[in-house]
Design an enzyme around this catalytic site. Structure first.
Site, short mmCIF file in Angstrom:
data_model
loop_
_atom_site.label_atom_id
_atom_site.label_comp_id
_atom_site.label_asym_id
_atom_site.label_seq_id
_atom_site.Cartn_x
_atom_site.Cartn_y
_atom_site.Cartn_z
N LYS A 87 23.59 49.50 38.00
CA LYS A 87 24.49 49.62 39.15
C LYS A 87 25.90 49.80 38.61
CE LYS A 87 22.18 46.95 42.77
NZ LYS A 87 22.27 45.75 43.61
N HIS A 144 24.69 35.13 47.17
CA HIS A 144 25.75 36.14 47.26
C HIS A 144 26.17 36.45 48.69
CE1 HIS A 144 24.84 36.50 43.05
NE2 HIS A 144 25.71 37.46 42.87
N GLU A 146 16.43 48.64 44.66
CA GLU A 146 16.59 47.52 45.59
C GLU A 146 15.93 47.77 46.94
OE1 GLU A 146 20.35 45.44 45.16
OE2 GLU A 146 20.18 44.73 47.22
N ARG A 191 14.56 43.35 44.14
CA ARG A 191 15.87 43.28 43.48
C ARG A 191 16.88 42.52 44.32
NH1 ARG A 191 19.01 47.83 39.79
NH2 ARG A 191 20.81 46.52 39.37
N HIS A 204 29.96 36.34 48.66
CA HIS A 204 30.81 37.51 48.91
C HIS A 204 31.80 37.22 50.03
CE1 HIS A 204 27.74 40.53 47.09
NE2 HIS A 204 28.61 40.12 46.19
N GLU A 232 25.46 32.52 37.17
CA GLU A 232 24.44 33.58 37.29
C GLU A 232 23.22 33.24 36.44
OE1 GLU A 232 24.66 36.04 39.45
OE2 GLU A 232 26.81 36.21 39.89
N HIS A 292 34.07 35.18 40.84
CA HIS A 292 32.82 35.58 41.50
C HIS A 292 31.76 34.48 41.39
CE1 HIS A 292 29.60 38.20 42.84
NE2 HIS A 292 28.93 37.95 41.72
N ARG A 297 28.69 65.72 35.80
CA ARG A 297 27.38 65.40 36.44
C ARG A 297 26.56 64.36 35.68
NH1 ARG A 297 27.37 71.02 37.18
NH2 ARG A 297 28.14 71.52 39.25
N LYS A 357 16.14 39.63 34.63
CA LYS A 357 16.76 40.77 35.32
C LYS A 357 16.02 42.07 34.98
CE LYS A 357 20.62 43.11 37.13
NZ LYS A 357 22.02 43.17 37.48
N ASN A 417 20.42 38.60 44.69
CA ASN A 417 21.62 38.28 45.49
C ASN A 417 21.58 36.85 46.03
OD1 ASN A 417 22.56 40.85 45.07
ND2 ASN A 417 21.57 41.66 46.91
P1 NAD Z 1 36.15 41.00 34.32
O1 NAD Z 1 35.54 42.22 33.79
O2 NAD Z 1 37.37 41.15 35.16
O3 NAD Z 1 36.46 40.00 33.12
C1 NAD Z 1 37.10 38.77 33.38
C2 NAD Z 1 38.34 38.59 32.52
O4 NAD Z 1 37.95 38.30 31.19
C3 NAD Z 1 39.22 39.82 32.43
O5 NAD Z 1 40.56 39.40 32.44
C4 NAD Z 1 38.89 40.41 31.06
O6 NAD Z 1 39.95 41.15 30.50
C5 NAD Z 1 38.60 39.16 30.27
N1 NAD Z 1 37.68 39.30 29.15
C6 NAD Z 1 36.55 40.04 29.08
N2 NAD Z 1 35.90 39.78 27.94
C7 NAD Z 1 36.64 38.87 27.26
C8 NAD Z 1 36.46 38.17 26.05
N3 NAD Z 1 35.36 38.33 25.31
N4 NAD Z 1 37.42 37.31 25.66
C9 NAD Z 1 38.52 37.09 26.44
N5 NAD Z 1 38.72 37.68 27.62
C10 NAD Z 1 37.79 38.56 28.02
O7 NAD Z 1 35.12 40.16 35.22
P2 NAD Z 1 33.56 39.86 35.09
O8 NAD Z 1 33.40 38.53 35.71
O9 NAD Z 1 33.03 40.11 33.74
O10 NAD Z 1 32.93 40.97 36.06
C11 NAD Z 1 33.20 41.00 37.43
C12 NAD Z 1 32.84 42.36 37.97
O11 NAD Z 1 31.43 42.59 37.76
C13 NAD Z 1 33.07 42.52 39.46
O12 NAD Z 1 33.76 43.71 39.70
C14 NAD Z 1 31.67 42.62 40.06
O13 NAD Z 1 31.62 43.42 41.21
C15 NAD Z 1 30.91 43.23 38.92
N6 NAD Z 1 29.46 42.98 38.95
C16 NAD Z 1 28.64 44.05 38.82
C17 NAD Z 1 27.27 43.89 38.82
C18 NAD Z 1 26.37 45.06 38.62
O14 NAD Z 1 25.16 44.91 38.72
N7 NAD Z 1 26.91 46.21 38.31
C19 NAD Z 1 26.72 42.59 38.93
C20 NAD Z 1 27.59 41.51 39.05
C21 NAD Z 1 28.96 41.71 39.06
N1 GLY Z 2 23.75 42.00 40.56
C1 GLY Z 2 22.69 42.41 41.42
C2 GLY Z 2 21.92 43.59 40.94
O1 GLY Z 2 22.11 44.08 39.86
O2 GLY Z 2 21.09 44.06 41.65
#
Ligand code: NAD
Ligand code: GLY
Length: 359
Positions: free
Chosen positions: A142, A247, A236, A240, A251, A184, A264, A120, A226, A244
């Site tokens: 999130k 986006h 949101e 918030r 998306h 971003e 992305h 939980r 942020k 986007n």
């Molecule tokens: P990712 O986590 O897949 O990382 C990208 C690549 O870089 C991976 O292959 C990873 O292994 C590698 N990597 C990570 N750190 C490294 C480092 N320091 N050196 C070398 N390689 C490294 O992708 P991302 O772009 O970080 O994140 C994308 C994800 O984030 C998506 O799933 C998206 O939906 C999510 N996201 C979430 C939010 C939120 O608010 N929660 C906001 C934006 C995006």
């Molecule tokens: N990445 C959008 C949010 O955190 O709301």
């Protein structure tokens, strides 16, 4: 340097501390996080930073384990989630245990969702290692995984105890990932801070090269923007959603290409181009700002879009729209630094925006 996220009793700091990762145990101590630790990471980050982190925590006398999932979006899945629950249970994790999410946005979202749901809800710390994760996904709570029918459809809001951003980890990140993450950063300028936008636009090469003064200042300001938005609208209900910007079409580009062609940030870059076009079409943004932005975007060297099918894009947007009871919401601009939300966008304009983005 510290940025504060004000959320009442769920408030927390974001530490922007270059070379801070080796000092994780001090930060944990400062937050009285003394229980057993489970570092969740992916296979790339495990060998780069995970094993060193595990060793240094154990050397400091901490009980810690390291769990890693395959790198990539595919790990935001029920399978990996279930595997992590099983590992935690087999290793004796309990309600007091603490998760450290070490990695990019995939790890942050997945490990954060484990923390939100295991027994939980248990405490967790975000230690992001990609630009995208450091300026966006690690802040704001999130967390979640994907479903076969769409991305991020299963999730929760679960705020970390703190976020520790160590810009040194970015040195091992592939250049393309760095540039995509910087989209971003630019986004924050567009939606909330004209001066910041100008500073980033004038220093893009230095930013891509991760020059310390510029990247640290960019990380700090992005997180401050942020943090401010999340503090004012955690769930949101309005503000918030301005995060986007770019986006809606971004998306759709990712979905229409099965998440295989564009990172992305690259898809969001084109989405921002379309949103700027729509802002101009709606009469709220000048042609000069639109043209200057397009020239700026070329510096990100995102793969070109020409073959992208307009029908596939519109279908992907339609699917997203169906998930929102009140129809498609757009984030447009009055000016750089001044975003607004609207549903008053004609389909004809969207078709024009897609053509503009592909030109
Ligand atoms: P990712 O986590 O897949 O990382 C990208 C690549 O870089 C991976 O292959 C990873 O292994 C590698 N990597 C990570 N750190 C490294 C480092 N320091 N050196 C070398 N390689 C490294 O992708 P991302 O772009 O970080 O994140 C994308 C994800 O984030 C998506 O799933 C998206 O939906 C999510 N996201 C979430 C939010 C939120 O608010 N929660 C906001 C934006 C995006
Ligand atoms: N990445 C959008 C949010 O955190 O709301």
């Amino acid at each position: 340097m510290m940025v504060h996220v004000e959320l009442g009793e769920r408030s927390y700091p974001i530490y922007v501390d270059t070379n801070g990762l080796p000092r994780l145990n001090d930060y944990l101590g400062r937050h009285h996080l003394v229980d057993r630790l489970y570092i969740i990471t992916d296979e790339n980050v495990r060998s780069l930073y995970g094993e060193t982190m595990l060793r240094s925590l154990r050397d400091a006398g901490r009980g810690a384990d390291l769990l890693s999932v395959p790198a990539g979006e595919g790990s935001k899945s029920f399978e990996q989630l279930n595997w992590l629950y099983t590992q935690l249970l087999e290793k004796g994790a309990d309600r007091g245990s603490i998760i450290i999410a070490l990695g990019g946005g995939v790890v942050g979202d997945l490990a954060g969702f484990v923390a939100a749901t295991f027994m939980r809800g248990i405490r967790f710390v975000q230690a992001p290692t990609t630009v995208l994760a450091q300026v966006d996904s690690s802040v704001g709570g999130k967390v979640g995984i994907n479903h076969a029918l769409g991305k991020n459809l299963i999730g929760a809001f679960h705020q970390p105890q703190f976020v520790l951003i160590d810009a040194r980890t970015l040195a091992t990140l592939p250049e393309r990932e760095v540039r995509a993450g910087c989209v971003e950063i630019l986004k924050y300028g567009y939606i909330a801070d004209r001066d910041f936008f100008q500073q980033i636009a004038a220093n893009l090469t230095a930013l891509f090269a991760l020059e310390s003064t510029i990247i640290e200042s960019a990380l700090r300001t992005s997180c401050s923007i942020k943090a401010d938005v999340v503090s004012r609208d955690e769930r949101e209900s309005g503000l918030r959603a301005t995060l986007n910007f770019g986006h809606t079409i971004g998306h759709a580009i990712e979905a229409a290409t099965n998440y295989k062609v564009y990172l992305h940030g690259e898809a969001v870059l084109y989405g921002m181009q379309a949103a700027l076009y729509l802002s101009h079409r709606a009469g709220t943004l000048t042609k000069r700002l639109l043209d200057e932005s397009v020239a700026l975007f070329r510096q990100f060297k995102a793969p070109r879009l020409p073959d992208l099918d307009e029908c596939a894009l519109l279908a992907a947007m339609q699917k997203d729209k169906k998930r929102s009871a009140r129809g498609q919401q757009w984030v447009l601009l009055h000016d750089i630094g001044r975003a607004y939300l609207t549903r008053e966008v004609k389909e004809e304009w969207v078709r024009e925006a897609i053509a503009f983005m592909k030109s």
